[in-house]
Motif scaffolding. Structure first.
Motif, PDB file in Angstrom:
ATOM      1  N   MET A 193       0.844  -1.203   0.000  1.00  0.00           N
ATOM      2  CA  MET A 193       0.000   0.000   0.000  1.00  0.00           C
ATOM      3  C   MET A 193       0.874   1.245   0.000  1.00  0.00           C
ATOM      4  O   MET A 193       0.590   2.211  -0.700  1.00  0.00           O
ATOM      5  N   TRP A 194       1.961   1.244   0.765  1.00  0.00           N
ATOM      6  CA  TRP A 194       2.865   2.393   0.797  1.00  0.00           C
ATOM      7  C   TRP A 194       3.488   2.608  -0.574  1.00  0.00           C
ATOM      8  O   TRP A 194       3.581   3.719  -1.061  1.00  0.00           O
ATOM      9  N   HIS A 195       3.905   1.516  -1.236  1.00  0.00           N
ATOM     10  CA  HIS A 195       4.517   1.631  -2.559  1.00  0.00           C
ATOM     11  C   HIS A 195       3.531   2.206  -3.561  1.00  0.00           C
ATOM     12  O   HIS A 195       3.882   3.061  -4.360  1.00  0.00           O
ATOM     13  N   CYS A 196       2.282   1.783  -3.532  1.00  0.00           N
ATOM     14  CA  CYS A 196       1.282   2.290  -4.469  1.00  0.00           C
ATOM     15  C   CYS A 196       1.015   3.766  -4.238  1.00  0.00           C
ATOM     16  O   CYS A 196       0.789   4.507  -5.170  1.00  0.00           O
ATOM     17  N   GLN A 197       1.032   4.199  -2.981  1.00  0.00           N
ATOM     18  CA  GLN A 197       0.780   5.599  -2.700  1.00  0.00           C
ATOM     19  C   GLN A 197       1.922   6.468  -3.188  1.00  0.00           C
ATOM     20  O   GLN A 197       1.709   7.587  -3.619  1.00  0.00           O
ATOM     21  N   ALA A 198       3.137   5.949  -3.110  1.00  0.00           N
ATOM     22  CA  ALA A 198       4.291   6.737  -3.521  1.00  0.00           C
ATOM     23  C   ALA A 198       4.220   7.034  -5.007  1.00  0.00           C
ATOM     24  O   ALA A 198       4.452   8.147  -5.437  1.00  0.00           O
ATOM     25  N   GLY A 199       3.903   6.056  -5.843  1.00  0.00           N
ATOM     26  CA  GLY A 199       3.761   6.247  -7.275  1.00  0.00           C
ATOM     27  C   GLY A 199       5.080   6.295  -8.014  1.00  0.00           C
ATOM     28  O   GLY A 199       6.131   6.552  -7.432  1.00  0.00           O
ATOM     29  N   PHE A 213       8.088  14.151 -21.510  1.00  0.00           N
ATOM     30  CA  PHE A 213       9.151  13.159 -21.357  1.00  0.00           C
ATOM     31  C   PHE A 213       8.709  11.915 -20.594  1.00  0.00           C
ATOM     32  O   PHE A 213       9.226  10.832 -20.836  1.00  0.00           O
ATOM     33  N   CYS A 214       7.802  12.072 -19.640  1.00  0.00           N
ATOM     34  CA  CYS A 214       7.436  10.979 -18.735  1.00  0.00           C
ATOM     35  C   CYS A 214       5.928  10.876 -18.579  1.00  0.00           C
ATOM     36  O   CYS A 214       5.202  11.826 -18.855  1.00  0.00           O
ATOM     37  N   ALA A 215       5.472   9.716 -18.086  1.00  0.00           N
ATOM     38  CA  ALA A 215       4.045   9.502 -17.839  1.00  0.00           C
ATOM     39  C   ALA A 215       3.872   8.576 -16.647  1.00  0.00           C
ATOM     40  O   ALA A 215       4.729   7.744 -16.368  1.00  0.00           O
ATOM     41  N   GLY A 216       2.755   8.732 -15.970  1.00  0.00           N
ATOM     42  CA  GLY A 216       2.438   7.865 -14.845  1.00  0.00           C
ATOM     43  C   GLY A 216       1.133   8.285 -14.215  1.00  0.00           C
ATOM     44  O   GLY A 216       0.592   9.347 -14.510  1.00  0.00           O
ATOM     45  N   VAL A 217       0.631   7.431 -13.346  1.00  0.00           N
ATOM     46  CA  VAL A 217      -0.620   7.712 -12.645  1.00  0.00           C
ATOM     47  C   VAL A 217      -0.278   8.055 -11.205  1.00  0.00           C
ATOM     48  O   VAL A 217       0.078   7.187 -10.406  1.00  0.00           O
ATOM     49  N   VAL A 218      -0.335   9.330 -10.888  1.00  0.00           N
ATOM     50  CA  VAL A 218      -0.076   9.834  -9.542  1.00  0.00           C
ATOM     51  C   VAL A 218      -1.118  10.906  -9.251  1.00  0.00           C
ATOM     52  O   VAL A 218      -1.694  11.487 -10.175  1.00  0.00           O
ATOM     53  N   PRO A 219      -1.358  11.218  -7.979  1.00  0.00           N
ATOM     54  CA  PRO A 219      -2.380  12.223  -7.647  1.00  0.00           C
ATOM     55  C   PRO A 219      -1.904  13.652  -7.952  1.00  0.00           C
ATOM     56  O   PRO A 219      -0.715  13.902  -8.107  1.00  0.00           O
ATOM     57  N   HIS A 220      -2.872  14.546  -8.024  1.00  0.00           N
ATOM     58  CA  HIS A 220      -2.588  15.971  -8.178  1.00  0.00           C
ATOM     59  C   HIS A 220      -1.941  16.458  -6.886  1.00  0.00           C
ATOM     60  O   HIS A 220      -2.323  16.040  -5.786  1.00  0.00           O
ATOM     61  N   CYS A 221      -0.942  17.318  -6.979  1.00  0.00           N
ATOM     62  CA  CYS A 221      -0.251  17.831  -5.790  1.00  0.00           C
ATOM     63  C   CYS A 221      -1.172  18.708  -4.963  1.00  0.00           C
ATOM     64  O   CYS A 221      -1.950  19.489  -5.499  1.00  0.00           O
ATOM     65  N   LYS A 222      -1.051  18.578  -3.666  1.00  0.00           N
ATOM     66  CA  LYS A 222      -1.732  19.488  -2.759  1.00  0.00           C
ATOM     67  C   LYS A 222      -0.942  20.785  -2.758  1.00  0.00           C
ATOM     68  O   LYS A 222       0.159  20.852  -3.246  1.00  0.00           O
ATOM     69  N   MET A 223      -1.502  21.818  -2.211  1.00  0.00           N
ATOM     70  CA  MET A 223      -0.820  23.120  -2.156  1.00  0.00           C
ATOM     71  C   MET A 223       0.555  22.963  -1.538  1.00  0.00           C
ATOM     72  O   MET A 223       0.728  22.330  -0.509  1.00  0.00           O
ATOM     73  N   ARG A 224       1.567  23.524  -2.198  1.00  0.00           N
ATOM     74  CA  ARG A 224       2.945  23.449  -1.696  1.00  0.00           C
ATOM     75  C   ARG A 224       3.378  24.802  -1.237  1.00  0.00           C
ATOM     76  O   ARG A 224       3.102  25.782  -1.734  1.00  0.00           O
TER      77      ARG A 224
END
Length: 103
Positions: free
Chosen positions: A18-24, A92-103
């Motif tokens: 689960m941790w690995h999947c969240q990291a992306g 250059f790259c592609a993947g399925v990761v969430p949208h960033c929260k406010m930084r």
């Protein structure tokens, strides 16, 4: 006793997966520059290689800069093997990761 060990091991494996999947991760299809911020006019902090995977926690959308090399609005926040982090364009790259929260 063996049952408790088996259940404990299964729970540890489940938590790690689960941790690995969240990291992306993202996969880069071609080499590209990694920038300090999500824009072509920021400082270059490193490079990604073709056919390599990189840990990525999220992406941001940003309007492309006029006459920039990359015209994709999506920028991935990735970690490089050097330990540095930065933004690489979806050109250059592609993947399925969430949208960033406010930084």
């Amino acid at each position: 006793m063996a049952y408790n060990t088996l259940v404990g091991s299964a729970l540890i494996i489940l938590a790690l997966s689960m941790w690995h999947c969240q990291a992306g991760t993202i996969t880069c299809l071609q080499p590209g520059r990694v920038y300090q911020c999500p824009a072509d006019n920021c400082t270059v902090v490193g490079f990604v290689r073709a056919e390599q995977d990189y840990p990525c926690d999220c992406y941001v959308l940003r309007r492309p800069i006029q006459n920039a090399v990359t015209e994709n609005p999506r920028w991935y926040h990735a970690s490089l093997p050097s330990g540095r982090t930065g933004y690489v364009n979806a050109f250059f790259c592609a993947g399925v990761v969430p949208h960033c929260k406010m930084r």
